[in-house]
Scaffold this motif. Structure first.
Motif, short mmCIF file in Angstrom:
data_model
loop_
_atom_site.label_atom_id
_atom_site.label_comp_id
_atom_site.label_asym_id
_atom_site.label_seq_id
_atom_site.Cartn_x
_atom_site.Cartn_y
_atom_site.Cartn_z
N SER A 21 0.83 -1.20 0.00
CA SER A 21 0.00 0.00 0.00
C SER A 21 0.87 1.26 0.00
O SER A 21 1.77 1.40 0.83
CB SER A 21 -0.92 0.01 1.22
OG SER A 21 -1.85 -1.05 1.14
N ILE A 22 0.58 2.14 -0.93
CA ILE A 22 1.24 3.44 -0.99
C ILE A 22 0.33 4.41 -0.24
O ILE A 22 -0.82 4.61 -0.63
CB ILE A 22 1.44 3.91 -2.45
CG1 ILE A 22 2.11 2.82 -3.30
CG2 ILE A 22 2.22 5.22 -2.49
CD1 ILE A 22 3.44 2.32 -2.79
N LEU B 144 -4.79 -1.01 -7.22
CA LEU B 144 -6.11 -0.88 -6.62
C LEU B 144 -6.17 0.45 -5.91
O LEU B 144 -5.38 0.71 -5.00
CB LEU B 144 -6.35 -2.03 -5.63
CG LEU B 144 -7.60 -1.97 -4.77
CD1 LEU B 144 -8.86 -1.89 -5.62
CD2 LEU B 144 -7.65 -3.19 -3.86
N LYS B 145 -7.05 1.32 -6.35
CA LYS B 145 -7.23 2.64 -5.76
C LYS B 145 -8.47 2.60 -4.86
O LYS B 145 -9.54 2.20 -5.30
CB LYS B 145 -7.40 3.69 -6.86
CG LYS B 145 -7.92 5.03 -6.42
CD LYS B 145 -6.93 5.80 -5.60
CE LYS B 145 -7.49 7.20 -5.28
NZ LYS B 145 -6.93 7.76 -4.10
N GLN C 1 -16.03 -2.77 0.44
CA GLN C 1 -15.55 -4.15 0.54
C GLN C 1 -14.18 -4.21 1.21
O GLN C 1 -13.34 -3.34 0.99
CB GLN C 1 -15.47 -4.79 -0.85
CG GLN C 1 -16.80 -4.84 -1.56
CD GLN C 1 -17.81 -5.69 -0.82
OE1 GLN C 1 -17.64 -6.90 -0.72
NE2 GLN C 1 -18.84 -5.07 -0.30
N PRO C 2 -13.94 -5.25 2.01
CA PRO C 2 -12.62 -5.40 2.62
C PRO C 2 -11.54 -5.55 1.55
O PRO C 2 -11.77 -6.12 0.49
CB PRO C 2 -12.74 -6.69 3.44
CG PRO C 2 -14.18 -7.01 3.51
CD PRO C 2 -14.85 -6.33 2.36
N LEU C 3 -10.37 -5.05 1.87
CA LEU C 3 -9.24 -5.10 0.95
C LEU C 3 -9.02 -6.51 0.42
O LEU C 3 -8.84 -6.71 -0.79
CB LEU C 3 -7.98 -4.57 1.64
CG LEU C 3 -6.67 -4.61 0.86
CD1 LEU C 3 -6.77 -3.85 -0.44
CD2 LEU C 3 -5.54 -4.08 1.73
N GLU C 4 -9.02 -7.51 1.28
CA GLU C 4 -8.76 -8.90 0.86
C GLU C 4 -9.75 -9.37 -0.20
O GLU C 4 -9.39 -10.07 -1.13
CB GLU C 4 -8.79 -9.85 2.06
CG GLU C 4 -7.60 -9.73 2.97
CD GLU C 4 -6.28 -10.05 2.29
OE1 GLU C 4 -6.23 -10.89 1.38
OE2 GLU C 4 -5.28 -9.44 2.69
N LYS C 5 -11.01 -8.99 -0.04
CA LYS C 5 -12.03 -9.43 -0.98
C LYS C 5 -11.80 -8.82 -2.37
O LYS C 5 -12.00 -9.47 -3.39
CB LYS C 5 -13.41 -9.06 -0.46
CG LYS C 5 -14.54 -9.65 -1.24
CD LYS C 5 -15.87 -9.46 -0.54
CE LYS C 5 -16.96 -10.14 -1.34
NZ LYS C 5 -18.26 -10.01 -0.70
N VAL C 6 -11.36 -7.58 -2.41
CA VAL C 6 -11.09 -6.94 -3.69
C VAL C 6 -9.81 -7.50 -4.31
O VAL C 6 -9.76 -7.79 -5.50
CB VAL C 6 -11.01 -5.40 -3.52
CG1 VAL C 6 -10.75 -4.73 -4.87
CG2 VAL C 6 -12.29 -4.86 -2.90
N TYR D 162 -5.91 2.76 1.49
CA TYR D 162 -5.96 1.64 2.43
C TYR D 162 -4.96 1.83 3.56
O TYR D 162 -4.30 0.91 4.00
CB TYR D 162 -5.72 0.30 1.73
CG TYR D 162 -6.87 -0.13 0.85
CD1 TYR D 162 -8.03 -0.66 1.42
CD2 TYR D 162 -6.81 0.01 -0.52
CE1 TYR D 162 -9.09 -1.05 0.61
CE2 TYR D 162 -7.87 -0.37 -1.33
CZ TYR D 162 -9.00 -0.90 -0.76
OH TYR D 162 -10.05 -1.28 -1.55
N LYS D 163 -4.85 3.07 4.04
CA LYS D 163 -3.85 3.34 5.09
C LYS D 163 -4.14 2.64 6.39
O LYS D 163 -3.23 2.43 7.19
CB LYS D 163 -3.62 4.83 5.29
CG LYS D 163 -4.80 5.71 5.30
CD LYS D 163 -4.33 7.16 5.33
CE LYS D 163 -5.41 8.09 4.85
NZ LYS D 163 -4.99 9.44 4.75
#
Length: 173
Positions: free
Chosen positions: A14-15, A45-46, A90-95, A110-111
């Motif tokens: 994650s940036i 992924l933004k 949606q949770p990060l993992e799902k995306v 996604y900080k």
């Protein structure tokens, strides 16, 4: 982490930065270009907390969604887009699970997520780091930090990609 497992999972990095105009997108563009020069397949992924719309009112795909389709896909010789209606963020993992066939996934935002982060810090914009040191893979900044975390200049996409390559063992297919 087990070395075999580390090399089979697609790294997600994650940036992050403290707010708008911190330089996240600019750094991400540089990282993508450098990674592509190395032959990596790159996914991004933004996270957009404000919402977005890819469709244009009146177009066929828009009409499909308006009629009630839960998933609308558009395919052409050069691109495929899949839009899915969801009831909540949606949770990060799902995306991430939907992104396949890449060597690395960079997220912008996604900080608060649990993925390794590269924090962009510009002294003209920020007073202090947004993340705790233990969350950080690296810092990209115009000033140096003495935290035991690799710190790169804002333009050193090559050095950052070298670090990612050494940590995750990315090998070009």
């Amino acid at each position: 982490m087990d070395e075999t497992l580390k090399k089979t999972l697609t790294p997600v990095i994650s940036i992050v930065g403290g707010g708008s105009n911190s330089g996240k997108t600019t750094l991400l563009e540089k990282l993508i270009r450098e990674a592509k020069q190395r032959g990596w397949r790159v996914g991004t992924l933004k996270h957009d907390i404000h919402g977005f719309d890819l469709d244009q009112p009146g177009k066929d795909s828009w009409r499909h969604a308006q009629a009630g389709a839960d998933i609308v896909a558009i395919s052409s010789p050069r691109k495929i887009a899949v839009m899915e209606s969801v009831s909540e963020d949606q949770p990060l993992e799902k995306v991430i699970d939907r992104i396949q066939g890449v060597d690395v996934i960079f997220t912008e935002g996604y900080k608060s997520g649990d993925k390794p982060k590269i924090e962009v810090f510009r002294s003209s914009v920020h007073q202090k780091l947004f993340c705790r040191p233990e969350e950080l893979l690296a810092i990209a900044s115009d000033v140096s930090f003495d935290l035991g975390i690799p710190t790169f200049s804002l333009d050193d996409a090559s050095g950052i990609c070298d670090l990612i390559e050494s940590l995750y063992g990315i090998e070009v297919r």
